[in-house]
Every structure is written in C-alpha cells, then in structure tokens.
Design an enzyme around this catalytic site. Structure first.
Site, PDB file in Angstrom:
ATOM      1  N   CYS A   4      10.683  -7.032  -6.684  1.00 29.75           N
ATOM      2  CA  CYS A   4      10.587  -6.854  -8.130  1.00 29.75           C
ATOM      3  C   CYS A   4      10.664  -8.197  -8.848  1.00 29.75           C
ATOM      4  O   CYS A   4      11.152  -9.176  -8.303  1.00 29.75           O
ATOM      5  CB  CYS A   4      11.737  -5.988  -8.617  1.00 29.75           C
ATOM      6  SG  CYS A   4      11.828  -4.420  -7.754  1.00 29.75           S
ATOM      7  N   ARG A  64       3.857 -11.657  -6.538  1.00 32.65           N
ATOM      8  CA  ARG A  64       4.903 -11.152  -5.651  1.00 32.65           C
ATOM      9  C   ARG A  64       4.566  -9.755  -5.132  1.00 32.65           C
ATOM     10  O   ARG A  64       5.211  -9.270  -4.210  1.00 32.65           O
ATOM     11  CB  ARG A  64       6.244 -11.076  -6.404  1.00 32.65           C
ATOM     12  CG  ARG A  64       6.719 -12.430  -6.901  1.00 32.65           C
ATOM     13  CD  ARG A  64       7.686 -12.276  -8.054  1.00 32.65           C
ATOM     14  NE  ARG A  64       8.958 -11.734  -7.632  1.00 32.65           N
ATOM     15  CZ  ARG A  64      10.062 -12.448  -7.474  1.00 32.65           C
ATOM     16  NH1 ARG A  64      10.041 -13.739  -7.707  1.00 32.65           N
ATOM     17  NH2 ARG A  64      11.179 -11.880  -7.101  1.00 32.65           N
ATOM     18  N   TRP A  85       8.437  -3.123  -7.185  1.00 36.10           N
ATOM     19  CA  TRP A  85       7.863  -2.861  -5.878  1.00 36.10           C
ATOM     20  C   TRP A  85       8.765  -1.793  -5.263  1.00 36.10           C
ATOM     21  O   TRP A  85       9.920  -2.057  -4.943  1.00 36.10           O
ATOM     22  CB  TRP A  85       7.849  -4.136  -5.046  1.00 36.10           C
ATOM     23  CG  TRP A  85       6.865  -4.051  -3.938  1.00 36.10           C
ATOM     24  CD1 TRP A  85       5.515  -4.209  -4.027  1.00 36.10           C
ATOM     25  CD2 TRP A  85       7.147  -3.788  -2.571  1.00 36.10           C
ATOM     26  NE1 TRP A  85       4.947  -4.054  -2.797  1.00 36.10           N
ATOM     27  CE2 TRP A  85       5.914  -3.794  -1.892  1.00 36.10           C
ATOM     28  CE3 TRP A  85       8.319  -3.533  -1.865  1.00 36.10           C
ATOM     29  CZ2 TRP A  85       5.824  -3.562  -0.522  1.00 36.10           C
ATOM     30  CZ3 TRP A  85       8.226  -3.306  -0.513  1.00 36.10           C
ATOM     31  CH2 TRP A  85       6.976  -3.324   0.148  1.00 36.10           C
ATOM     32  N   ASN A 124      16.560  -6.494 -10.583  1.00 35.98           N
ATOM     33  CA  ASN A 124      15.922  -6.979  -9.365  1.00 35.98           C
ATOM     34  C   ASN A 124      17.003  -6.971  -8.287  1.00 35.98           C
ATOM     35  O   ASN A 124      18.061  -7.580  -8.485  1.00 35.98           O
ATOM     36  CB  ASN A 124      15.419  -8.406  -9.626  1.00 35.98           C
ATOM     37  CG  ASN A 124      14.632  -8.962  -8.470  1.00 35.98           C
ATOM     38  OD1 ASN A 124      14.328  -8.256  -7.522  1.00 35.98           O
ATOM     39  ND2 ASN A 124      14.299 -10.234  -8.555  1.00 35.98           N
ATOM     40  N   GLY A 125      16.790  -6.275  -7.172  1.00 35.53           N
ATOM     41  CA  GLY A 125      17.793  -6.219  -6.109  1.00 35.53           C
ATOM     42  C   GLY A 125      18.036  -4.791  -5.672  1.00 35.53           C
ATOM     43  O   GLY A 125      17.231  -3.901  -5.948  1.00 35.53           O
ATOM     44  N   GLU A 147       4.999 -11.714  20.722  1.00 38.71           N
ATOM     45  CA  GLU A 147       4.842 -11.957  19.283  1.00 38.71           C
ATOM     46  C   GLU A 147       4.686 -13.452  18.993  1.00 38.71           C
ATOM     47  O   GLU A 147       3.897 -13.840  18.124  1.00 38.71           O
ATOM     48  CB  GLU A 147       6.049 -11.357  18.539  1.00 38.71           C
ATOM     49  CG  GLU A 147       6.154 -11.686  17.058  1.00 38.71           C
ATOM     50  CD  GLU A 147       4.984 -11.185  16.202  1.00 38.71           C
ATOM     51  OE1 GLU A 147       4.072 -10.518  16.725  1.00 38.71           O
ATOM     52  OE2 GLU A 147       4.979 -11.519  14.998  1.00 38.71           O
ATOM     53  N   LYS A 169       1.524 -15.081  16.944  1.00 36.60           N
ATOM     54  CA  LYS A 169       1.664 -15.939  15.751  1.00 36.60           C
ATOM     55  C   LYS A 169       0.863 -17.219  15.938  1.00 36.60           C
ATOM     56  O   LYS A 169       0.160 -17.661  15.044  1.00 36.60           O
ATOM     57  CB  LYS A 169       3.135 -16.303  15.486  1.00 36.60           C
ATOM     58  CG  LYS A 169       4.000 -15.216  14.930  1.00 36.60           C
ATOM     59  CD  LYS A 169       3.831 -14.936  13.455  1.00 36.60           C
ATOM     60  CE  LYS A 169       2.871 -13.842  13.119  1.00 36.60           C
ATOM     61  NZ  LYS A 169       2.971 -12.532  13.519  1.00 36.60           N
ATOM     62  N   GLU A 226      -3.064 -16.502  15.817  1.00 39.65           N
ATOM     63  CA  GLU A 226      -3.724 -16.042  14.594  1.00 39.65           C
ATOM     64  C   GLU A 226      -3.736 -17.078  13.491  1.00 39.65           C
ATOM     65  O   GLU A 226      -4.640 -17.074  12.663  1.00 39.65           O
ATOM     66  CB  GLU A 226      -3.179 -14.696  14.111  1.00 39.65           C
ATOM     67  CG  GLU A 226      -1.750 -14.693  13.660  1.00 39.65           C
ATOM     68  CD  GLU A 226      -1.290 -13.309  13.208  1.00 39.65           C
ATOM     69  OE1 GLU A 226      -2.106 -12.495  12.798  1.00 39.65           O
ATOM     70  OE2 GLU A 226      -0.067 -13.078  13.261  1.00 39.65           O
ATOM     71  N   HIS A 266       1.476 -14.409  40.440  1.00 38.93           N
ATOM     72  CA  HIS A 266       0.496 -13.418  40.921  1.00 38.93           C
ATOM     73  C   HIS A 266      -0.908 -13.747  40.422  1.00 38.93           C
ATOM     74  O   HIS A 266      -1.775 -12.876  40.391  1.00 38.93           O
ATOM     75  CB  HIS A 266       0.934 -12.012  40.500  1.00 38.93           C
ATOM     76  CG  HIS A 266       2.235 -11.622  41.134  1.00 38.93           C
ATOM     77  ND1 HIS A 266       2.353 -11.286  42.462  1.00 38.93           N
ATOM     78  CD2 HIS A 266       3.493 -11.595  40.626  1.00 38.93           C
ATOM     79  CE1 HIS A 266       3.626 -11.039  42.744  1.00 38.93           C
ATOM     80  NE2 HIS A 266       4.336 -11.229  41.645  1.00 38.93           N
ATOM     81  N   LYS A 293      -5.129  -8.518   5.894  1.00 40.42           N
ATOM     82  CA  LYS A 293      -3.708  -8.150   5.883  1.00 40.42           C
ATOM     83  C   LYS A 293      -3.517  -6.712   6.333  1.00 40.42           C
ATOM     84  O   LYS A 293      -2.583  -6.385   7.043  1.00 40.42           O
ATOM     85  CB  LYS A 293      -3.136  -8.361   4.477  1.00 40.42           C
ATOM     86  CG  LYS A 293      -1.643  -8.042   4.342  1.00 40.42           C
ATOM     87  CD  LYS A 293      -0.811  -9.033   5.117  1.00 40.42           C
ATOM     88  CE  LYS A 293       0.674  -8.705   5.131  1.00 40.42           C
ATOM     89  NZ  LYS A 293       1.371  -9.366   6.244  1.00 40.42           N
TER      90      LYS A 293
HETATM   91  O1  M6R Z   1       0.385  -3.133   8.599  1.00 36.49           O
HETATM   92  P1  M6R Z   1       0.648  -2.986  10.064  1.00 36.49           P
HETATM   93  O2  M6R Z   1       2.048  -3.379  10.445  1.00 36.49           O
HETATM   94  O3  M6R Z   1       0.281  -1.640  10.609  1.00 36.49           O
HETATM   95  O4  M6R Z   1      -0.315  -4.050  10.745  1.00 36.49           O
HETATM   96  C1  M6R Z   1      -0.411  -4.128  12.142  1.00 36.49           C
HETATM   97  C2  M6R Z   1      -1.163  -5.355  12.552  1.00 36.49           C
HETATM   98  O5  M6R Z   1      -2.457  -5.358  12.007  1.00 36.49           O
HETATM   99  C3  M6R Z   1      -0.443  -6.639  12.108  1.00 36.49           C
HETATM  100  O6  M6R Z   1       0.857  -6.697  12.636  1.00 36.49           O
HETATM  101  C4  M6R Z   1      -1.227  -7.870  12.591  1.00 36.49           C
HETATM  102  O7  M6R Z   1      -1.167  -7.981  13.980  1.00 36.49           O
HETATM  103  C5  M6R Z   1      -0.735  -9.121  11.904  1.00 36.49           C
HETATM  104  N1  M6R Z   1      -1.831  -9.982  11.654  1.00 36.49           N
HETATM  105  C6  M6R Z   1       0.249  -9.879  12.717  1.00 36.49           C
HETATM  106  O8  M6R Z   1       0.699 -11.026  12.085  1.00 36.49           O
END
Ligand code: M6R
Length: 605
Positions: free
Chosen positions: A2, A27, A75, A101-102, A478, A482, A485, A501, A600
């Site tokens: 928010c 935001r 939000w 906000n909070g 993960e 990161k 991507e 292996h 996103k």
């Molecule tokens: O909105 P979601 O959590 O369902 O999205 C899943 C993936 O598309 C998302 O985690 C994607 O792998 C990101 N780019 C990772 O940083």
C-alpha cells in the site's frame, strides 16, 4: 504494497493527493481512495482499479474541495480488492477517517472487542479497527486519541488520520512501516515514499518507530511515544524521481531482495497466536490425507522442492513435487486421499491453473499458496493462504519465492501439530526458528559485502554448475534459475552425488561450480564432490556457514549464510544466490528487471 499520502495547506488537497498517489502507482495496487476535510465534514471517494478511475470519479479532485486530506493505494491483503475494503476508512460517526500502510496483527481481537461495544464494520480490513478505536478514545484532542489507539495496536503501521472537528490538522504515527513528512511553506505533506513528495518539496523529516506528528499548514510538531515534543532534523531529498520509485535502488529486483526480511515477517507474524499457528480463517481438513502433491512452475516449483523435506519430516506424509505443465497431462493417480498444494506468486499461471483443475476433477483437496489476492488460483482452490509479500515487479521472483517457502513452513508445522506427528520439543524449536527467519534473512543480506567483487570474477563464465544435496540441492535449483534468467549465463543445477554419473565429464579448468554446503547432515558428502570437481580444474565458490573451516580450506571463494535449522534453511540460503545472480547480471549490463523473452505472469500455455 500500500501507499499513503496526506496534505494540509492553503490549496485544494485533492489534486495534490491524486498526484501523490500516481507517484506511488509503481508499487502496484488494486484500489485507491482519498478523503478531504471541509467545513467540519469529511468526504471520501474510493474506486477499485486505477487512479485514473478515481480522478474521473472526483473530476480531478474538484468534487472534493477542502485544504486538508489523506489518500491511499491499496494492495489487497485482508479482504478482496473491493470498494468497501479500499481506504480511507471512516469511523461509524464519520468524524474520523484513516489511511494505513502495514498490517495490524491483533486486529481480530480488537474487532471482537469493538463489535461487543456496538461498533459496525463496513470492510474486511484490519485497518478499520483503527478508525473505531480513535472514535472510542476521542475526548476533544485527536493526537491523544491516536496515541491511545496506537498503544493498542500490534504489528506494522504508518497511519494518517483526520478528524472533522479539527480543521487543517493531520495526525500521523509510524511503527515498522515507512513514513516521511514533507516540509513545505504554508503547506505540509506526508507519504509512505519520497516519490510522492519530491514534486512539492525536497525537505523531509523521517519519522522513527513509535513517533507521532501533527501537521498543520503552519508547521509540523513531532512527538515521542509518551507524547513529549521532540526536535527532528530536516533532511534534503537528493533522489531524482526515477530512482525514488525504486526506493533508491538501481533495480526493482534489488529492492525486492532487500525487502525479504519484512515480507517474510508479514507472512509469519499475523499467523502466530502465542505458540499456536492460526492459518487465517482457514481450517484445512487433513482427515484421511495419505499423500501430498505440490505443483507449480519455475521458482514456485522450486519452493515446493525445498519445502517437501519440511512437510515430510513434520507430517510424515509422502510428498511429491510435480511441474504443473507435466502434471496436467500426466493422468495423475490421485483422489480424495490427496492434498494438492498449488504455489503461484501471480495466481494466474496457466499451467498451474490447469494442473489444479485436473487434480480437483480427480477428487483431490486443494490448497493454494499465492501472493495476488483474488487471483484465479486463489478462487479455485478449496483453501488459500496468501503470502503477503506485496507487489513483486521484477520479473525474476525473489520475495515471492521466500514467502512461498515461509508459508509452506508454517503449513508444515501447523499440519504436523494437527496430525500429532511432531513432538512438542521439535515444534517449539522450529517455531522459534521460524520467528527468527526475518532476522536471519537480514543477516544473510548483510554478511556478504564481497558478492559484487565475486560477480566481477565470475561474470564472464559461459556456464555455471550449482550443486548440493538434500535441501541444498533444492536451493541449487532456484539459484541456477536466478542466474540463467537475468544474466543469460547457462547454469545447471545438479544433485552433487549425481555428478560422477555423467556430468563430471564437463568439468575443465576454470569451470565455476557453486557448491551449497549448508545442511550439516550431508555437508561432508558434498565436500567430497567439491574435491572431485576441483581435481578436474573447477573453480569452486562455496556457500556455507562461516564456522565451517574445512570448506574454507577447500573452496576458492566463499559466500556465507547464517546457521538455520536445516528444514527451514532454504529460505535464507537462497539470499546470497539472488545477490550473486543480480550482480553478475549487472556486470553483464543485462536488463535485470525485464529479462529478454520473459513475462512476469505466464498466462498462456
Ligand atoms: O506467478 P507464478 O509463481 O505462478 O510464476 C511461476 C513462474 O513463472 C515464475 O516463478 C518464474 O519462473 C520466474 N521467472 C522465476 O523468477
């Protein structure tokens, strides 16, 4: 997250409030509203959706004349994004109006108390209790009423409050939520973010936790929590508007990485009632559940891979993790004895929605863990736990992932308690560790000033390997994603024991290997793999506890993480890997917040 703004001066307040709210749009929000005081009456206008809608509804603010007012972008956390839930919220008699906000953690108990006293609630928000408490405590002085109210609140808040009987006056108070006062000439402002102030003034007062302020057109008085007036320094805002929108960070991704301690706290704190975990209004029915399937995409899937260990250990129910894009076409064997947990930051990922529908059609019970309130996945599932991470703007998820993990940990402990599969001592130990996660995350952020230097060393690599075992392997998945991507460097995550292996054939002089060694029970084994890859020329960057002196002597470089219970460690271990990916991408001049080819929210198959 928010945003709040406020104005008192000689001009009409509404246009300044609308402008301030527009500056907070970055935001993310789903509703907005303003309230303006004129001639002993407060008028409120709210909309769901965009500020443009609020501008239209108020004719650019012209329909709400008056020189004192407050505004808000919301939000949704407590309650869906609807007009009644949008701020500002008014007391029953309409004399007091508040923006917040909070999160008020003890709002449920305050609400019960107020309901018993006859107060009516118009919204599902935690904030509305504030308006009613101020009304209850008001004896002719708004500042005193707000002080008494604040003394009743637990949680985080930046509040702006106006009263129909006190013209030209705004009272604000802060506790663990940002609140900045803008000092003008014949007018004064407040906002949750300097972005909303810089168009009007560059002179600012930063309030500390527990401090109050009274704003009038002629001046600002600041008080400590006992009500004594205190001197505050006026600081000069030097940020340009663009930087300020990112809170001074170069990228949203870095800002969101840094927000993780607070985001994780927001996910945990409201759900802890003493030593009990209370999962919102949700009583998840686990009767007869014999297996748990976690399904998701991308990072959300990897959060599931990491949490599987905690759920199995605490609930003694087998957990499988399935990529949603695979599960939906796999003719899955499941039925009424299955709990499917769907993880999604956006709540709109097409494959995850389809997998959820597929599981439900086979009789499985479904729990969603999502960030965006009211999203499709939240609606389809039988139960939903929100991660309350606030809006995530960078395409690469960071706080989305850590809060998903946090909520999964909460679920694992809650379910273990309910099923009586976790003993009291372990429960208490893990609960205490869970409570300390925000602090540990902050340590993980603070203890690695060397990461930008390491990024300079490794950023030219063609490929990287991320290795680990058990929970460390889940974090490696993960960490590698990161890196890929946002830096566009090929990164492969591998279960360390699998290297020999086949994959070890790829090791050569200078090949970077990021080795995760944070799970004490299995670290010795990973160390053997470090020796193996080093023997083939690899350059090893180890992620480990500072006390692990053996690794110090084996690895070429080190990244440190604080010691965390192994079942909960992934949420903290990932932090330096996020930073490493960020700084490597920065070295390579990549478009960090919007990496090429990615969206996103992946709403198509
Ligand atoms: O909105 P979601 O959590 O369902 O999205 C899943 C993936 O598309 C998302 O985690 C994607 O792998 C990101 N780019 C990772 O940083």
């Amino acid at each position: 997250m928010c945003g709040i703004v406020g104005y008192t001066g000689t001009q009409n307040a509404a246009p300044a409030l609308l402008e301030g709210l527009k500056k907070l749009e970055y935001r993310g929000y789903d509703s907005a509203g303003i309230a303006v005081l004129e001639n002993g009456r407060i008028s409120v206008s709210k909309v769901t959706g965009r500020i443009a809608g609020l501008e239209e509804k108020t004719e650019g603010g012209a329909l709400l004349p008056g020189t004192t007012g407050i505004g808000h972008t919301r939000w949704a956390t407590h309650g869906a994004p609807t007009e009644p839930n949008a701020h500002p919220h008014a007391s029953n008699d309409g004399r007091f109006v508040v923006v917040h906000n909070g999160i008020i953690e003890n709002y449920m108990e305050l609400k019960q108390e107020l309901l018993a006293k006859g107060y009516r609630f118009e919204s599902e928000t935690d904030t509305e209790v504030v308006a009613h408490l101020v009304e209850m405590y008001y004896r002719g002085d708004l500042k005193s009423a707000v002080m008494r109210t604040a003394a009743r609140l637990r949680g985080s808040y930046a509040l702006g409050i106006i009263c129909a009987e006190e013209p030209d006056t705004v009272i604000v108070v802060r506790e663990a939520s940002p609140l900045i006062l803008g000092v003008g000439i014949g007018e004064n402002f407040f906002a949750s973010d300097v972005t909303a102030l810089v168009a009007y003034t560059r002179n600012a007062i930063y309030l500390e936790d527990g401090e109050f302020a009274k704003l009038t057109p002629d001046g600002i008085s600041v008080f400590d929590c006992t009500g004594h007036e205190i001197e505050k320094k006026i600081s000069r805002i030097t940020w340009d508007i663009q930087a300020a929108e990112k809170g001074g960070y170069d990228h949203f991704m870095l800002k969101e990485i840094m927000e993780q301690p607070r985001a994780v706290k927001a996910a945990i704190a409201p759900r802890l009632h003493g030593s009990e975990i209370v999962l919102d209004d949700t009583d998840i029915d686990l009767t007869g559940i014999r297996k748990i399937v976690i399904t998701a995409c991308g990072s959300a899937y990897y959060a599931g891979c990491a949490a599987k260990y905690a759920i199995e250990a605490l609930c003694r129910i087998p957990v499988t993790t399935e990529l949603a894009s695979e599960l939906r076409y796999s003719d899955p064997l499941m039925g009424e004895d299955t709990l499917v947990i769907v993880l999604s930051q956006s709540g709109e990922t097409a494959d995850s929605i389809a997998a959820l529908r597929e599981c439900k059609s086979r009789g499985a019970r479904a729990l969603a863990i999502v960030n965006v309130v009211g999203s499709t996945i939240a609606k389809i599932a039988d139960w939903c736990l929100y991660t309350w991470a606030g809006p995530e703007i960078a395409v690469a998820t960071t706080k989305g992932y850590t809060t998903q993990l946090t909520v999964l940990y909460l679920f694992a402990l809650y379910a273990g308690r309910k099923l009586k599969t976790v003993d009291d001592a372990s429960y208490r130990k893990l609960l205490s560790c869970l409570k300390s996660l925000p602090k540990l995350l902050q340590q993980a952020l603070d203890m690695n000033p060397e990461i930008p230097r390491l990024a300079k060393k490794y950023h030219r690599a063609d490929s990287m390997f991320f290795i680990g075992r058990n929970t460390d392997y889940a974090v490696a998945l993960e960490g590698a994603l990161k890196m890929k991507e946002i830096s566009y460097i090929h990164a492969e995550s591998y279960a360390a024991g699998e290297l020999k292996h086949g994959t070890i054939a790829l090791m050569h002089d200078g090949q970077p290997v990021i080795a995760l060694c944070c799970n004490d029970a299995i670290t010795e084994k990973t160390m053997s793999n470090i020796v193996e890859v080093k023997a083939r020329g690899a350059e090893v960057l180890a992620v480990a506890h500072r006390e692990n002196s053996k690794i110090l002597s084996l690895a070429d470089d080190m990244i440190f993480v604080p010691r965390v219970h192994p079942l909960l460690s992934a949420a903290v271990e990932i932090v330096p890997l996020q930073l490493l990916a960020y700084y490597v991408a920065k070295e390579n001049n990549c478009d960090i917040d919007k990496p090429k080819n990615l969206a996103k929210s992946v709403t198509v198959e």
